[in-house]
Each structure stands twice: as C-alpha cells, then as structure tokens.
Write a protein that holds these residues in place. Structure first.
Motif, mmCIF file in Angstrom:
data_model
loop_
_atom_site.group_PDB
_atom_site.id
_atom_site.type_symbol
_atom_site.label_atom_id
_atom_site.label_comp_id
_atom_site.label_asym_id
_atom_site.label_seq_id
_atom_site.Cartn_x
_atom_site.Cartn_y
_atom_site.Cartn_z
ATOM 1 N N ASN A 40 0.841 -1.197 0.000
ATOM 2 C CA ASN A 40 0.000 0.000 0.000
ATOM 3 C C ASN A 40 0.874 1.245 0.000
ATOM 4 O O ASN A 40 2.024 1.209 0.445
ATOM 5 C CB ASN A 40 -0.894 0.020 1.247
ATOM 6 N N ASP A 66 -0.769 -5.616 5.216
ATOM 7 C CA ASP A 66 -1.799 -6.551 4.738
ATOM 8 C C ASP A 66 -1.235 -7.957 4.731
ATOM 9 O O ASP A 66 -0.092 -8.162 4.303
ATOM 10 C CB ASP A 66 -2.190 -6.231 3.280
ATOM 11 N N ARG A 90 -5.482 -6.877 8.601
ATOM 12 C CA ARG A 90 -4.662 -5.665 8.620
ATOM 13 C C ARG A 90 -4.293 -5.498 10.087
ATOM 14 O O ARG A 90 -5.144 -5.105 10.895
ATOM 15 C CB ARG A 90 -5.466 -4.476 8.108
ATOM 16 N N SER A 124 -4.734 -8.820 -0.778
ATOM 17 C CA SER A 124 -4.958 -7.509 -1.402
ATOM 18 C C SER A 124 -6.098 -6.736 -0.759
ATOM 19 O O SER A 124 -6.273 -5.551 -1.036
ATOM 20 C CB SER A 124 -5.259 -7.696 -2.897
ATOM 21 N N LEU A 127 -6.535 -3.739 4.040
ATOM 22 C CA LEU A 127 -6.380 -2.299 4.262
ATOM 23 C C LEU A 127 -7.341 -1.487 3.409
ATOM 24 O O LEU A 127 -8.030 -0.588 3.912
ATOM 25 C CB LEU A 127 -4.933 -1.854 4.019
ATOM 26 N N VAL A 128 -7.424 -1.797 2.115
ATOM 27 C CA VAL A 128 -8.322 -1.000 1.260
ATOM 28 C C VAL A 128 -9.780 -1.289 1.598
ATOM 29 O O VAL A 128 -10.620 -0.378 1.603
ATOM 30 C CB VAL A 128 -8.042 -1.223 -0.243
ATOM 31 N N THR A 131 -10.615 0.526 4.822
ATOM 32 C CA THR A 131 -10.637 1.972 4.554
ATOM 33 C C THR A 131 -11.958 2.378 3.933
ATOM 34 O O THR A 131 -12.626 3.318 4.381
ATOM 35 C CB THR A 131 -9.481 2.359 3.617
ATOM 36 N N GLY A 156 -6.141 0.854 -5.749
ATOM 37 C CA GLY A 156 -6.567 -0.165 -4.795
ATOM 38 C C GLY A 156 -7.814 0.228 -4.033
ATOM 39 O O GLY A 156 -8.777 -0.543 -3.935
ATOM 40 N N LYS A 327 -4.470 -3.783 -6.856
ATOM 41 C CA LYS A 327 -3.467 -4.026 -5.823
ATOM 42 C C LYS A 327 -2.246 -4.797 -6.321
ATOM 43 O O LYS A 327 -2.308 -5.582 -7.252
ATOM 44 C CB LYS A 327 -4.109 -4.799 -4.662
#
Length: 333
Positions: A40, A66, A90, A124, A127-128, A131, A156, A327
């Motif tokens: 990331n 990740d 995460r 992948s 985290l995304v 978020t 991502g 990603k």
C-alpha cells in the motif's frame, strides 16, 4: 525469520532483507505463517518518514500492513481461531510487519479468509477494504439513491470503493485515466471522468459524498461538486483535530493538525459541507462483513501484479510509480 526491514527513514529508501526474531505471542494473539502480503502507499509513506510523528516506529522495524496466511499457534485467551485456519488481516498500528515469514496479530484484527479467494487475492483486501468500509458505511452512511464521487477509481481503494458504493445503492462517479475507463465501468461506475480530458468539478454537481485519496488541489476542487450537507472525506490528508483526538496525540500535535486542516475546514463550512480526515483502523468484525460480500460475489479483488517475496523492493518501486491498477502483492509461499 526472513523479513524486509526499515533500518532508517529515507525517501524511496530500499528495505533490507534480513533475519528478525520470530514474534512473541501474547495471550490474545494468533501467530500467522504469512503466505502473501499486500502493498500500500501507506508502506511507502511510512518508509519515507511521513508518519513518524503520529506513528513513531523505531527503526529497525518490519514494514507491511496486509496479510493472508495460516494460523500456526494461538494465545491462551484466543477462542475464534485455531491452528490451520486460513485467515487475513490488517494488523493494528504499532504491530505491523507483514513483509515477513510470520507475524503475531491480536485476534480482534483477524478474520477467516474468503473461501473463494487465493492467498494472494485475500492479501490484497484488508487495508483498502477496511478503509472504504469506514469511509462509506461508518462515516458517510452512504445509502440508496445518494451520489458519491470516488477519486482514482482504478487504484486499490478506488476499485473496492466503486463496488461497495454500487452495492449500497449509490450512483457512482469516478475519476481515472483514459487507459482505465473500461476497468472502472466494469466495476459499476455510472459516470467516468477521464481526468486527462475533463475537469471533474465542471462536470459534476449535487453530490452527497466525495472520497478523496489524491492531492490538495483535488481536495479543494472536490468541495465544488458537493451539495449543502454533503461530506468530503479524505484519506490523504490533511489530518483534522477530530483525528488528533481519536489518536490520542499530544497537545502540540493537536495544534499542528488544527493548523494544517484550517483552510479546508473553513472552506467546507462556507459551503455548508463537512470535512473529515480518515486514517483507517484494524477491525476484524468489519473484515468479516467484507468477507460475506466477497463470498457472495458482490465484491471481487482487482489485482495488478504479484511479485515474489524476494522482489519486495521492486514491488515497492512499482507502487511508488503510481500506475498500478488495483493491488500489488508479494507471495511468500
């Protein structure tokens, strides 16, 4: 164990592949054998020292936010997981380090891996996914019939956000380059702004939410597309006083965030819209909800490249170039 280590903060500095001790397992932890780790922009910013005031990691430390892998041991208080479980996560701030063969993670941050994803695909997501969930569901309360602008739709965060926003029933606009128009349309974007040909703030209006992951200029322009009562949520800054309070930052850093965000907060108030900065946090329960959407086929991972673990520095350089679609992941096993 083998790991990629930050020996000192340095812009675009190379990580060192070296030996680190195996993590200490706490009572509430699971020890995970990492099979794949997602990369990331946060990793780049941490390596460069951009977050050392609010995330004071002391070099040498292992980078990476990740993971997907297999539980090999559990702490005495762990009830959700057992050795052999395939999981993804995460890890929480202060305990990151997924560019390594093993990591100890608090069980509250972990979820079972979606059964329909490979380890690389699963790595992948966390985290995304978290978020986007925390922006659109938790903070924006995005609902059916609303309109959302998602910047950088082929990245991502963007590729995940388009899919979740469509699932929530929103009309989705996104910005991207000419080469990625077909990709974002395939994910469900209703309105696609080719930033090389159009100015989004001249085309769009009356939006309820903007998710910004780009620079300050884009942030300022985004105010113009929101209707009164709308929300401008940025994951790229500037941090605001609410964030400083949530992070428990000291008085000096709270004042710094107040100054840094003063201009955008003042302009947002003048337009009767809200501004907030979001720095995502680990959350296994939200990750479990994301898992159910993935297993139902509602959200799919968008992968650009998978690098071998030994090529982690090359993978970092690739994401630093800013042209990846979806990603980038490194594969350990």
């Amino acid at each position: 164990m083998k790991a990629f280590i930050v020996d000192r903060y340095k812009k675009n500095g190379a990580l060192r592949l070296g030996e680190m001790p195996e993590p200490v397992l706490r009572d509430d932890d699971v020890l995970v054998e990492i099979h794949a780790a997602g990369l990331n922009l946060l990793d780049s910013k941490l390596r460069d020292g951009e977050f050392k005031l609010i995330l004071p990691y002391r070099p040498p430390f292992i980078l990476g936010h990740d993971l997907a892998g297999k539980v090999v041991r559990v702490g005495s208080n762990v009830r959700r997981f057992k050795p052999g479980d395939e999981v993804y996560a995460r890890p929480r701030d202060g305990r990151v380090g997924t560019f390594a063969e093993f990591i100890a993670v608090n069980e509250a941050d972990v979820a079972l891996k979606p059964t329909n994803l490979t380890m690389e695909e699963a790595a992948s997501i966390p985290l995304v996914g978290l978020t986007v969930w925390q922006v659109l569901v938790e903070r924006a309360g995005l609902r059916k019939g609303q309109k959302v602008l998602i910047h950088a739709g082929s990245g991502g965060v963007g590729t995940f956000a388009i899919q979740l926003a469509k699932h929530l029933g929103a009309t989705v606009a996104t910005t991207t380059s000419t080469a990625n128009v077909t990709l974002v349309e395939s994910l469900g974007a209703d309105v696609v702004i080719d930033y090389k040909k159009q100015d989004f703030e001249k085309v769009l209006s009356g939006y309820d939410v903007v998710l910004n992951s780009l620079d300050g200029d884009t942030l300022q322009k985004s105010l113009n597309v929101l209707k009164p009562g709308g929300k401008l949520i940025s994951i790229s800054g500037p941090p605001d006083p609410d964030f400083a309070r949530e992070q428990g930052l000291n008085w000096f850093l709270r004042q710094v965030t107040r100054v840094l965000s003063f201009g955008i907060r003042r302009k947002a108030r003048a337009r009767r819209v809200g501004y907030l900065f979001l720095f995502m946090r680990a959350n296994g329960e939200q990750l479990r909800q994301i898992t159910s959407l993935i297993e139902a086929g509602i959200i799919r991972p968008v992968m650009d490249r998978v690098f071998p673990f030994e090529a982690t520095n090359e993978a970092m350089a690739y994401i630093d170039a800013g042209r990846s679609k979806g990603k980038v992941v490194v594969k350990l096993r």
